[in-house]
Motif scaffolding. Sequence first.
Motif, PDB file in Angstrom:
ATOM      1  N   LEU A   1      -7.023   5.321  -2.210  1.00 16.39           N
ATOM      2  CA  LEU A   1      -7.697   3.968  -2.349  1.00 16.39           C
ATOM      3  C   LEU A   1      -6.765   3.460  -3.706  1.00 16.39           C
ATOM      4  O   LEU A   1      -6.235   2.376  -3.650  1.00 16.39           O
ATOM      5  N   ILE A   2      -6.805   4.309  -4.708  1.00 21.64           N
ATOM      6  CA  ILE A   2      -6.062   3.751  -6.036  1.00 21.64           C
ATOM      7  C   ILE A   2      -4.528   3.653  -5.919  1.00 21.64           C
ATOM      8  O   ILE A   2      -3.973   2.982  -6.377  1.00 21.64           O
ATOM      9  N   ASP A   3      -3.963   4.665  -4.975  1.00 17.30           N
ATOM     10  CA  ASP A   3      -2.526   4.368  -4.671  1.00 17.30           C
ATOM     11  C   ASP A   3      -2.392   3.154  -4.108  1.00 17.30           C
ATOM     12  O   ASP A   3      -1.237   2.441  -4.460  1.00 17.30           O
ATOM     13  N   ARG A   4      -3.242   2.676  -3.343  1.00 17.83           N
ATOM     14  CA  ARG A   4      -2.777   1.254  -2.626  1.00 17.83           C
ATOM     15  C   ARG A   4      -3.147   0.288  -3.583  1.00 17.83           C
ATOM     16  O   ARG A   4      -2.010  -0.807  -3.560  1.00 17.83           O
ATOM     17  N   VAL A   5      -4.052   0.387  -4.457  1.00 21.31           N
ATOM     18  CA  VAL A   5      -4.036  -0.873  -5.218  1.00 21.31           C
ATOM     19  C   VAL A   5      -3.243  -0.959  -6.457  1.00 21.31           C
ATOM     20  O   VAL A   5      -2.628  -2.064  -6.602  1.00 21.31           O
ATOM     21  N   VAL A   6      -2.908   0.297  -6.863  1.00 18.77           N
ATOM     22  CA  VAL A   6      -1.636   0.185  -7.795  1.00 18.77           C
ATOM     23  C   VAL A   6      -0.331  -0.302  -7.253  1.00 18.77           C
ATOM     24  O   VAL A   6       0.481  -0.589  -7.917  1.00 18.77           O
ATOM     25  N   SER A   7      -0.362  -0.068  -5.881  1.00 21.63           N
ATOM     26  CA  SER A   7       0.946  -0.336  -5.243  1.00 21.63           C
ATOM     27  C   SER A   7       0.920  -2.109  -4.601  1.00 21.63           C
ATOM     28  O   SER A   7       1.916  -2.494  -4.011  1.00 21.63           O
ATOM     29  N   GLY A   8      -0.254  -2.534  -4.931  1.00 20.81           N
ATOM     30  CA  GLY A   8      -0.433  -3.945  -5.042  1.00 20.81           C
ATOM     31  C   GLY A   8      -1.076  -4.494  -3.735  1.00 20.81           C
ATOM     32  O   GLY A   8      -1.235  -5.855  -3.598  1.00 20.81           O
ATOM     33  N   ASP A   9      -1.814  -3.779  -3.048  1.00 24.02           N
ATOM     34  CA  ASP A   9      -2.775  -4.002  -1.990  1.00 24.02           C
ATOM     35  C   ASP A   9      -4.229  -4.689  -2.883  1.00 24.02           C
ATOM     36  O   ASP A   9      -4.579  -4.343  -3.787  1.00 24.02           O
ATOM     37  N   GLU A  10      -4.422  -5.702  -1.990  1.00 29.96           N
ATOM     38  CA  GLU A  10      -5.895  -6.371  -2.501  1.00 29.96           C
ATOM     39  C   GLU A  10      -6.916  -5.403  -2.284  1.00 29.96           C
ATOM     40  O   GLU A  10      -6.864  -4.609  -1.240  1.00 29.96           O
ATOM     41  N   LEU A  11      -8.008  -5.133  -3.088  1.00 26.18           N
ATOM     42  CA  LEU A  11      -8.848  -4.160  -2.838  1.00 26.18           C
ATOM     43  C   LEU A  11      -9.557  -4.188  -1.500  1.00 26.18           C
ATOM     44  O   LEU A  11      -9.707  -3.041  -0.998  1.00 26.18           O
ATOM     45  N   PRO A  12     -10.149  -5.320  -1.017  1.00 25.32           N
ATOM     46  CA  PRO A  12     -10.842  -5.260   0.319  1.00 25.32           C
ATOM     47  C   PRO A  12      -9.870  -4.715   1.358  1.00 25.32           C
ATOM     48  O   PRO A  12     -10.086  -3.992   2.347  1.00 25.32           O
ATOM     49  N   ILE A  13      -8.524  -5.126   1.334  1.00 28.58           N
ATOM     50  CA  ILE A  13      -7.661  -4.546   2.403  1.00 28.58           C
ATOM     51  C   ILE A  13      -7.370  -2.995   2.296  1.00 28.58           C
ATOM     52  O   ILE A  13      -7.414  -2.290   2.829  1.00 28.58           O
ATOM     53  N   ALA A  14      -7.328  -2.715   0.962  1.00 32.76           N
ATOM     54  CA  ALA A  14      -7.322  -1.072   0.611  1.00 32.76           C
ATOM     55  C   ALA A  14      -8.110  -0.538   0.905  1.00 32.76           C
ATOM     56  O   ALA A  14      -8.315   0.617   1.232  1.00 32.76           O
ATOM     57  N   VAL A  15      -9.614  -0.756   0.801  1.00 37.49           N
ATOM     58  CA  VAL A  15     -10.858  -0.221   1.295  1.00 37.49           C
ATOM     59  C   VAL A  15     -10.598   0.112   2.799  1.00 37.49           C
ATOM     60  O   VAL A  15     -10.893   0.958   3.514  1.00 37.49           O
ATOM     61  N   GLN A  16     -10.269  -1.270   3.569  1.00 38.39           N
ATOM     62  CA  GLN A  16     -10.296  -1.050   5.137  1.00 38.39           C
ATOM     63  C   GLN A  16      -9.350  -0.338   5.494  1.00 38.39           C
ATOM     64  O   GLN A  16      -9.600   0.679   6.439  1.00 38.39           O
ATOM     65  N   GLU A  17      -8.001   0.015   4.878  1.00 41.61           N
ATOM     66  CA  GLU A  17      -7.172   0.912   5.253  1.00 41.61           C
ATOM     67  C   GLU A  17      -7.352   2.143   4.947  1.00 41.61           C
ATOM     68  O   GLU A  17      -7.355   3.232   5.733  1.00 41.61           O
ATOM     69  N   THR A  18      -8.288   2.595   3.830  1.00 46.68           N
ATOM     70  CA  THR A  18      -8.605   3.760   3.249  1.00 46.68           C
ATOM     71  C   THR A  18      -9.580   4.359   4.332  1.00 46.68           C
ATOM     72  O   THR A  18      -9.831   5.598   4.806  1.00 46.68           O
ATOM     73  N   VAL A  19     -10.588   3.450   4.956  1.00 45.84           N
ATOM     74  CA  VAL A  19     -11.442   4.079   5.808  1.00 45.84           C
ATOM     75  C   VAL A  19     -11.100   4.267   7.047  1.00 45.84           C
ATOM     76  O   VAL A  19     -11.287   5.237   7.764  1.00 45.84           O
ATOM     77  N   ALA A  20     -10.080   3.445   7.426  1.00 49.38           N
ATOM     78  CA  ALA A  20      -9.287   3.940   8.927  1.00 49.38           C
ATOM     79  C   ALA A  20      -8.485   5.225   8.773  1.00 49.38           C
ATOM     80  O   ALA A  20      -8.510   5.944   9.599  1.00 49.38           O
ATOM     81  N   GLN A  21      -7.994   5.676   7.300  1.00 50.63           N
ATOM     82  CA  GLN A  21      -7.290   6.698   7.109  1.00 50.63           C
ATOM     83  C   GLN A  21      -8.240   7.892   7.219  1.00 50.63           C
ATOM     84  O   GLN A  21      -8.072   9.011   7.891  1.00 50.63           O
TER      85      GLN A  21
END
Length: 315
Positions: free
Chosen positions: A159-179
């Motif tokens: 999740l932190i990797d995604r947000v520091v790479s530029g993902d909006e938090l709601p999208i990052a959460v959604q992608e991490t749940v799928a992961q």
Amino acid sequence: MTGFLPQHAEDAPQQITDDTQMTLFTAEGLLRSVPGADPVPALRRAYLRWLQTQLQEEPAAQADGWLASLPFLYAVRAPGDTCMSGLGRQAYGYLAPDVIGAAGPVNPHSKGCGTVMRSAPFGLAGVGPDHAFTAAARAAQLTHGHPTGYLAAGALAALIDRVVSGDELPIAVQETVAQLAAFPASAETVAALSRAVELSEQPAAPEQVEQVGAGWIAEECLAIAVYCALYAARTGDVRGALLLSVNHSGDSDSTGAVAGNLIGAVHGVYALPMEWASVVEGRDVLVQVADDLVMNFGLGDRSALGARYPFDEGL
């Protein structure tokens, strides 16, 4: 609670907890890992150095590394029994990346929040969410063998990797749940995060935090942090989100630490209330370690880091 409790001495710093201590040693383990090699042995050595800070009163004359030489890190701040017992074993084990999802060999029934609270630095290593997830999960298995314990740690890192790479938090959460959902043993963590997302769409309140959980176990600690971070992302109220993370009857120091990790990753250090950030114990060290992570993993420049972080190839 709306701020720090008064200290006995007016100029005394606000004490860090075992969560921050172990997070520092996670960062050190990553910084001392040989590039291209499995980082987990170096991380274990870093956690063993942390363990020594909890078992002796002051640094040894020839301390192994920079952090182990700092007297303030030798304060005992209620370290988790599972972390202590897992690291205290002569033998250690962790699962290979292709078998994550089974119970680990050390403390196989333990899924306490001691995995999540130390795993944020994996998300700052710039290796992508899949590698961040795997490294954090495998390092968590050094102390906690229950799949929920180490999968939740992996989820925070991704999740932190995604947000520091530029993902909006709601999208990052959604992608991490799928992961997460790709692992059959992830049901508890997926359910906790889904609950946090659902509750975050309602008006925020401490009562909502306690519907997510108490934070003593890994998936609840992660979910509370996500709930509070989603509130900050939706409202811009970083102060209110941090207060939400600690104003409940559960493991508030751990949920506050993890929420701070995530909120800081999303909003940056300058969004934090400066009257809080400026008085934290060891602030200069915290800032230096964060800068060192950026230098090493963001800029690929170790020219000024070698003395602080000699490569560690030991087991």
